[in-house]
Design an enzyme around this catalytic site. Structure first.
Site, PDB file in Angstrom:
ATOM      1  N   LEU A  52     -16.600  33.598  12.574  1.00 45.32           N
ATOM      2  CA  LEU A  52     -16.389  34.319  11.478  1.00 45.32           C
ATOM      3  C   LEU A  52     -17.560  34.911  11.328  1.00 45.32           C
ATOM      4  O   LEU A  52     -18.743  34.445  11.527  1.00 45.32           O
ATOM      5  CB  LEU A  52     -15.964  33.350  10.180  1.00 45.32           C
ATOM      6  CG  LEU A  52     -14.669  32.736  10.183  1.00 45.32           C
ATOM      7  CD1 LEU A  52     -14.448  31.895   8.888  1.00 45.32           C
ATOM      8  CD2 LEU A  52     -13.415  33.801  10.329  1.00 45.32           C
ATOM      9  N   ASP A  53     -17.697  36.355  10.738  1.00 46.90           N
ATOM     10  CA  ASP A  53     -18.619  37.151  10.490  1.00 46.90           C
ATOM     11  C   ASP A  53     -19.547  36.273   9.477  1.00 46.90           C
ATOM     12  O   ASP A  53     -18.758  35.651   8.715  1.00 46.90           O
ATOM     13  CB  ASP A  53     -18.195  38.444   9.957  1.00 46.90           C
ATOM     14  CG  ASP A  53     -17.555  39.324  11.177  1.00 46.90           C
ATOM     15  OD1 ASP A  53     -18.016  39.181  12.498  1.00 46.90           O
ATOM     16  OD2 ASP A  53     -17.256  40.576  10.795  1.00 46.90           O
ATOM     17  N   GLN A  54     -20.673  36.444   9.383  1.00 46.25           N
ATOM     18  CA  GLN A  54     -21.549  36.083   8.278  1.00 46.25           C
ATOM     19  C   GLN A  54     -21.095  36.111   7.001  1.00 46.25           C
ATOM     20  O   GLN A  54     -21.186  35.193   6.277  1.00 46.25           O
ATOM     21  CB  GLN A  54     -22.954  36.565   8.637  1.00 46.25           C
ATOM     22  CG  GLN A  54     -24.017  35.793   7.557  1.00 46.25           C
ATOM     23  CD  GLN A  54     -25.454  36.005   7.921  1.00 46.25           C
ATOM     24  OE1 GLN A  54     -25.774  36.648   8.933  1.00 46.25           O
ATOM     25  NE2 GLN A  54     -26.276  35.606   6.683  1.00 46.25           N
ATOM     26  N   THR A  87     -17.962  36.732   5.894  1.00 44.07           N
ATOM     27  CA  THR A  87     -16.802  36.220   5.629  1.00 44.07           C
ATOM     28  C   THR A  87     -16.475  34.746   5.588  1.00 44.07           C
ATOM     29  O   THR A  87     -17.060  33.863   6.298  1.00 44.07           O
ATOM     30  CB  THR A  87     -15.708  36.605   7.051  1.00 44.07           C
ATOM     31  OG1 THR A  87     -15.985  37.930   7.541  1.00 44.07           O
ATOM     32  CG2 THR A  87     -14.220  36.125   6.914  1.00 44.07           C
ATOM     33  N   ARG A 135     -12.407  44.724  10.046  1.00 42.73           N
ATOM     34  CA  ARG A 135     -13.260  45.442   9.399  1.00 42.73           C
ATOM     35  C   ARG A 135     -13.050  47.165   9.990  1.00 42.73           C
ATOM     36  O   ARG A 135     -12.815  47.859   8.984  1.00 42.73           O
ATOM     37  CB  ARG A 135     -14.405  45.237   9.424  1.00 42.73           C
ATOM     38  CG  ARG A 135     -14.822  43.842   8.891  1.00 42.73           C
ATOM     39  CD  ARG A 135     -16.043  43.271   9.067  1.00 42.73           C
ATOM     40  NE  ARG A 135     -17.082  43.718   8.325  1.00 42.73           N
ATOM     41  CZ  ARG A 135     -18.447  43.556   8.457  1.00 42.73           C
ATOM     42  NH1 ARG A 135     -18.689  42.437   9.351  1.00 42.73           N
ATOM     43  NH2 ARG A 135     -19.406  44.333   8.030  1.00 42.73           N
TER      44      ARG A 135
END
Length: 243
Positions: free
Chosen positions: A80-82, A84, A181
Site C-alpha cells: 500500500l502507498d505510504q 493509504t 490514483r
C-alpha cells in the site's frame, strides 16, 4: 482424515529470512491471524516496508516486532502507498509466500478499496482499462500511457455522492503502482487529498483506504473476508461536505 505436520528449515529456501529489523509492535492492529498469514490494519503515513538496510519505522518493522516472540518473520504480499491505510496481507513464513503470490496472480484474492474523489460520476459503476507507465517529468508519479506503460484495469462502484465529492468502492484487476490514483485522476475525479494527482485548496490527507480483503486461506482454501474499519478522516470529510 489424515493430518500432516511439515517442518521447514532455513536451508530449504534460497532466502529463508525477510531480514527486517524489528521495531515497536505498539501500533500493530491485527485484523486476522492464522498459523501462516496475518492481515494488519496499516496506519496512514507508515511505509509498507523498508527500502534501505537497517531502516526502521515501517509497517513491516512493526510486524516483525509483533512476530518476534513467535520466532517468525513477516513477508509482505501486497503493498500500500505510504498515505493509504487499511488491510495489508503478510505471510508469516517463506513456505506460504508462493501460495499467496499464486492466489494474487490468479485473481483469487479480491481487494476492495474505499475512496472519496472530487466531483460526481455520471455512471453508478464502470471499468477503467487504460495503460499506466512512468511519468517522464516527475519520477514520483505515474501517467496514463507513460513510459513503458502496462495495461491496468480498475472497477469502480459509486457508494454515495455529495455536491462536489463521491465515495467510491474500487476493485483492482491489475496491480500497477498508483493505479487507483492515476486512473481516477485520468477520469477527472482525483482522490481528495492526493498530493501528486489532485490540487486541493485546503489541507487534507489522502482519502484512500484498503477496506476489505477476501481470500481463500492457503491449504484449506476456506474463504474469509477481512474488513478494516473506515478511518476517522473519511468520517470527518463527509461531515464537512455539502449534501
Amino acid at each position: 482424515m489424515t493430518t500432516f505436520s511439515l517442518l521447514f528449515l532455513p536451508d530449504d529456501f534460497d532466502r529463508p529470512y525477510a531480514l527486517v529489523d524489528p521495531d515497536s509492535a505498539a501500533t500493530v492492529s491485527v485484523l486476522y491471524e492464522s498459523q501462516s498469514l496475518l492481515v494488519v490494519n496499516k496506519t496512514q503515513g507508515s511505509k509498507t516496508h523498508p527500502n534501505q538496510p537497517g531502516e526502521l519505522g515501517t509497517t513491516l518493522n512493526h510486524v516483525a516486532a509483533y512476530l518476534a516472540p513467535k520466532h517468525q518473520q513477516p513477508y509482505v504480499i501486497n503493498r500500500l502507498d505510504q498515505e493509504t491505510s487499511g488491510a495489508l496481507l503478510i505471510a508469516k513464513n517463506p513456505a506460504v509466500v508462493p501460495v499467496l503470490v499464486r492466489l494474487v496472480k490468479e485473481k483469487l484474492i479480491q481487494r476492495t478499496y474505499l475512496t472519496w474523489v472530487h466531483g460526481q460520476f455520471r455512471s453508478k459503476h464502470g471499468t477503467i482499462a487504460l495503460p499506466i507507465g512512468r511519468d517522464m517529468t516527475d519520477q514520483r508519479k505515474r501517467a496514463l500511457d507513460g513510459d513503458h506503460a502496462q495495461m491496468a484495469i480498475t472497477h469502480y462502484r459509486v457508494i454515495k455522492q455529495r455536491s462536489d465529492a463521491t465515495l467510491v468502492a474500487i476493485q483492482l484487476q491489475t496491480g500497477r503502482t498508483h493505479q487507483i490514483r492515476v486512473h481516477l485522476a485520468g477520469l477527472g475525479h482525483p482522490i481528495v487529498g492526493d498530493p501528486l494527482y489532485a490540487h486541493d485548496v485546503r489541507q487534507q490527507r489522502l482519502l484512500l483506504h484498503s477496506w476489505q480483503l477476501r481470500l481463500p486461506l492457503p491449504f484449506s482454501f476456506d474463504q474469509v473476508t477481512i474488513t478494516a474499519d473506515i478511518p476517522s478522516t473519511f468520517k470527518t470529510f463527509e461531515s464537512t461536505t455539502k449534501p
